[in-house]
Design a protein around this motif. Structure first.
Motif, PDB file in Angstrom:
ATOM      1  N   CYS A   1       7.109  -1.938   4.885  1.00  0.00           N
ATOM      2  CA  CYS A   1       7.005  -1.142   3.667  1.00  0.00           C
ATOM      3  C   CYS A   1       8.132  -0.122   3.657  1.00  0.00           C
ATOM      4  CB  CYS A   1       5.646  -0.442   3.609  1.00  0.00           C
ATOM      5  SG  CYS A   1       5.385   0.461   2.066  1.00  0.00           S
ATOM      6  N   PRO A   2       9.190  -0.367   2.886  1.00  0.00           N
ATOM      7  CA  PRO A   2      10.264   0.632   2.783  1.00  0.00           C
ATOM      8  C   PRO A   2       9.771   1.804   1.929  1.00  0.00           C
ATOM      9  CG  PRO A   2      10.993  -1.572   2.102  1.00  0.00           C
ATOM     10  CD  PRO A   2       9.505  -1.573   2.134  1.00  0.00           C
ATOM     11  N   LEU A   3       9.435   2.910   2.583  1.00  0.00           N
ATOM     12  CA  LEU A   3       8.832   4.058   1.917  1.00  0.00           C
ATOM     13  C   LEU A   3       9.920   4.975   1.369  1.00  0.00           C
ATOM     14  CD1 LEU A   3       6.156   4.531   4.665  1.00  0.00           C
ATOM     15  CD2 LEU A   3       5.578   4.211   2.248  1.00  0.00           C
TER      16      LEU A   3
ATOM     17  N   ALA B   1       0.801  -1.217   0.000  1.00  0.00           N
ATOM     18  CA  ALA B   1       0.000   0.000   0.000  1.00  0.00           C
ATOM     19  C   ALA B   1       0.839   1.275   0.000  1.00  0.00           C
ATOM     20  CB  ALA B   1      -0.934  -0.006   1.211  1.00  0.00           C
ATOM     21  N   GLY B   2       2.136   1.170   0.245  1.00  0.00           N
ATOM     22  CA  GLY B   2       2.991   2.354   0.184  1.00  0.00           C
ATOM     23  C   GLY B   2       3.523   2.661  -1.198  1.00  0.00           C
ATOM     24  N   ALA B   3       3.484   1.668  -2.099  1.00  0.00           N
ATOM     25  CA  ALA B   3       4.096   1.839  -3.415  1.00  0.00           C
ATOM     26  C   ALA B   3       3.493   2.967  -4.244  1.00  0.00           C
ATOM     27  CB  ALA B   3       4.042   0.521  -4.185  1.00  0.00           C
ATOM     28  N   PRO B   4       2.177   3.226  -4.183  1.00  0.00           N
ATOM     29  CA  PRO B   4       1.628   4.323  -4.991  1.00  0.00           C
ATOM     30  C   PRO B   4       2.232   5.679  -4.675  1.00  0.00           C
ATOM     31  CG  PRO B   4      -0.129   2.857  -4.270  1.00  0.00           C
ATOM     32  CD  PRO B   4       1.109   2.431  -3.543  1.00  0.00           C
TER      33      PRO B   4
ATOM     34  N   SER C   1      -1.047  -5.376   5.748  1.00  0.00           N
ATOM     35  CA  SER C   1      -0.625  -4.910   4.435  1.00  0.00           C
ATOM     36  C   SER C   1      -0.003  -6.057   3.645  1.00  0.00           C
ATOM     37  CB  SER C   1       0.394  -3.774   4.612  1.00  0.00           C
ATOM     38  OG  SER C   1       0.729  -3.204   3.377  1.00  0.00           O
ATOM     39  N   LYS C   2      -0.305  -6.114   2.356  1.00  0.00           N
ATOM     40  CA  LYS C   2       0.078  -7.243   1.508  1.00  0.00           C
ATOM     41  C   LYS C   2       1.452  -6.980   0.887  1.00  0.00           C
ATOM     42  CE  LYS C   2      -4.815  -8.176   0.624  1.00  0.00           C
ATOM     43  NZ  LYS C   2      -4.910  -9.405   1.404  1.00  0.00           N
ATOM     44  N   THR C   3       2.484  -7.576   1.495  1.00  0.00           N
ATOM     45  CA  THR C   3       3.863  -7.349   1.060  1.00  0.00           C
ATOM     46  C   THR C   3       4.653  -8.649   1.071  1.00  0.00           C
ATOM     47  OG1 THR C   3       4.735  -6.960   3.290  1.00  0.00           O
ATOM     48  CG2 THR C   3       3.788  -5.053   2.135  1.00  0.00           C
TER      49      THR C   3
ATOM     50  N   VAL D   1      -0.982   5.159 -12.649  1.00  0.00           N
ATOM     51  CA  VAL D   1      -2.214   4.472 -12.273  1.00  0.00           C
ATOM     52  C   VAL D   1      -1.906   3.240 -11.435  1.00  0.00           C
ATOM     53  CG1 VAL D   1      -4.253   3.245 -13.132  1.00  0.00           C
ATOM     54  CG2 VAL D   1      -3.393   5.250 -14.363  1.00  0.00           C
ATOM     55  N   VAL D   2      -2.590   3.133 -10.308  1.00  0.00           N
ATOM     56  CA  VAL D   2      -2.565   1.907  -9.515  1.00  0.00           C
ATOM     57  C   VAL D   2      -3.927   1.242  -9.690  1.00  0.00           C
ATOM     58  CG1 VAL D   2      -2.310   0.894  -7.233  1.00  0.00           C
ATOM     59  CG2 VAL D   2      -0.970   2.905  -7.869  1.00  0.00           C
ATOM     60  N   PRO D   3      -3.981   0.033 -10.249  1.00  0.00           N
ATOM     61  CA  PRO D   3      -5.276  -0.570 -10.562  1.00  0.00           C
ATOM     62  C   PRO D   3      -5.974  -1.122  -9.325  1.00  0.00           C
ATOM     63  CG  PRO D   3      -3.546  -2.145 -11.006  1.00  0.00           C
ATOM     64  CD  PRO D   3      -2.852  -0.852 -10.615  1.00  0.00           C
ATOM     65  N   PRO D   4      -7.304  -1.205  -9.357  1.00  0.00           N
ATOM     66  CA  PRO D   4      -7.996  -1.986  -8.323  1.00  0.00           C
ATOM     67  C   PRO D   4      -7.503  -3.422  -8.396  1.00  0.00           C
ATOM     68  CG  PRO D   4      -9.554  -0.775  -9.711  1.00  0.00           C
ATOM     69  CD  PRO D   4      -8.217  -0.697 -10.379  1.00  0.00           C
ATOM     70  N   MET D   5      -7.506  -4.113  -7.280  1.00  0.00           N
ATOM     71  CA  MET D   5      -7.020  -5.493  -7.237  1.00  0.00           C
ATOM     72  C   MET D   5      -8.013  -6.364  -6.491  1.00  0.00           C
ATOM     73  SD  MET D   5      -2.964  -4.743  -6.480  1.00  0.00           S
ATOM     74  CE  MET D   5      -2.254  -3.237  -7.169  1.00  0.00           C
TER      75      MET D   5
END
Length: 455
Positions: free
Chosen positions: A372-374, A193-196, A336-338, A286-290
């Motif tokens: 999450c490495p931000l 969730a941090g990638a966007p 969080s999915k990582t 764009v981050v798509p719905p998943m």
């Protein structure tokens, strides 16, 4: 036709159940049978298969996955930032799977937990005594009107979430001359969730380095009501966006892209009337719905109402079928999915499935650890680590809520080798041991805060 053949075969099956073990015979065709079947060859699937391959030996395990290439997807933020080459993010699937497991290079399309079978797209039935579901998430670009076709029509539209589109990101940053640079976050659970926002910070820094920042209006249009779900890191990131003059628009969901007009349409989620806003873009990430993959989502006996594998969030054992376990992004555990989460879950699954195989009750408990490495710029990173309760669970004896060069190099240079050479072969169980060592034996977890079972 393949699905029809599968249904006919399933109807002809007979099942003998002994405790939690199923042995099926069919009058239609011969089946392959395994002690353990792992569905999915991603981070969670490969690592658990590796552990059990050493435990069970040759011919006892099968991994079902159609992909020729296994990708280290956390690399794609670095690819989009111009720091890494996309070709270095992938390796042949055969090279990362354990040598003494069978690779069934096909797609799982149906699950029959009562008869202990998985059906592949070519109609083959695979018997199992125990099953690990590790199918990851499905990218639903097509849920946004105009996509995925717009990727081919407009070079200023990109996405770090797909191998095919991540290669567009850095060229689009290089070609950017000024205007609106928009970054999105969808209305669904997503991978990392941090990638966007990582790519947003990297883009902002890149624009500064190349003299374009004064011409750029950077926007983060997110469906969430906060910048990040953990208070400590949210406070740090709020300061980052304020200091760098990044505009954050909360409760905004991308529903349409019009590449001919260079327009992005967003629904205002805080509007009862379904009001929309139209933004002109000169760069759009764009981050798509998943969602859980369709074959899993449609397997109603083993998923919850939102389509995720329904496991006990602590033991990772299925709530109804004790011979099924889950790992990674496709399960309903509220974290969080990582890849970091999958690494810790792998150790829990190995312990608890081993106990189940020995006729014992699961005893290991997953605390929801994820990381999450931000990345907040070239040379800067906030290393977020937290648990089910959204409380920091940090490995290093320093304040990881601060931007640090050391954490940047861990993300950029260290985590990939850990993934390839320790996690996938089943030797990395997450950082808990190192956390205890670095904190002189003191567990930094907040104890205990019961978190409700949810997706």
């Amino acid at each position: 036709m393949a699905t029809l053949k599968a249904l006919i075969t399933l109807q002809g099956a007979k099942c003998i159940t002994l405790g939690t073990k199923c042995f099926s015979t069919s009058t239609v065709r011969e089946r392959k049978s395994y002690k353990l079947v792992v569905v999915g060859g991603g981070a969670g699937g490969c690592s658990t298969a590796a552990k059990f391959a050493r435990k069970l030996g040759k011919g006892q395990i099968a991994v079902i996955d159609p992909a020729e290439t296994h990708y280290y997807q956390p690399y794609w933020t670095l690819v989009g930032s111009g720091l890494k080459d996309v070709k270095d993010s992938g390796r042949p699937m055969r090279s990362v799977l354990p040598k003494n497991c069978d690779w069934i290079q096909d797609k799982a399309v149906a699950f029959d937990p009562d008869n202990c079978t998985v059906t592949t797209s070519n109609g083959e039935l695979i018997n199992y005594e125990y099953l690990i579901v590790a199918m990851g998430l499905q990218l639903n670009y097509h849920h946004i009107k105009g996509l995925p076709e717009a990727f081919d029509m407009d070079d200023t539209i990109c996405s770090n979430y797909s191998r095919a589109t991540v290669v567009k990101t850095f060229p689009a940053l290089q070609a950017f001359k000024g205007g609106n640079a928009i970054f999105t976050f969808p209305v669904s659970p997503i991978k990392c969730a941090g990638a966007p926002q990582k790519i947003m910070y990297m883009a902002e820094h890149y624009f500064r380095k190349t003299g374009k920042r004064d011409q750029a209006n950077i926007m983060f249009n997110t469906t969430l009501g906060t910048i990040f779900g953990v208070k400590k890191y949210a406070e740090s990131l709020t300061k980052v966006v304020k200091d760098r003059n990044i505009n954050v628009n909360y409760k905004r969901n991308l529903i349409e892209v019009r590449p001919d007009k260079k327009e992005a349409i967003f629904t205002k989620l805080d509007s009862d009337s379904g009001e929309t806003e139209t933004y002109h873009y000169d760069f759009l990430h764009v981050v798509p719905p998943m969602s859980a993959p369709d074959p899993l989502r449609l397997a109603k006996k083993i998923v919850n109402e939102t389509g995720y594998l329904e496991v006990n969030q602590h033991t990772l054992q299925h709530m109804k079928y004790p011979n099924i376990f889950g790992i990674g992004d496709c399960i309903n555990a509220p974290t969080s999915k990582t890849a970091a989460a999958a690494a810790t879950q792998c150790h829990i699954v190995f312990q608890n499935l081993s106990a189940a195989m020995a006729g014992k009750s699961p005893h290991a408990e997953y605390d929801g650890y994820t990381s999450c490495p931000l990345l907040t710029g070239y040379g800067k990173c906030i290393m977020a680590e937290f648990d089910f309760a959204a409380e920091p669970l940090e490995t290093f004896p320093i304040d990881q809520g601060k931007e640090r060069l050391s954490m940047y190099h861990i993300k950029k240079d260290i985590l990939a080798p850990v993934y390839w050479y320790l996690m996938l072969p089943g030797f990395w169980n997450g950082p808990k041991f190192w956390r205890l060592l670095l904190h002189l034996g003191m567990d930094t977890a907040v104890k205990p805060k019961q978190v409700p079972q949810q997706t």
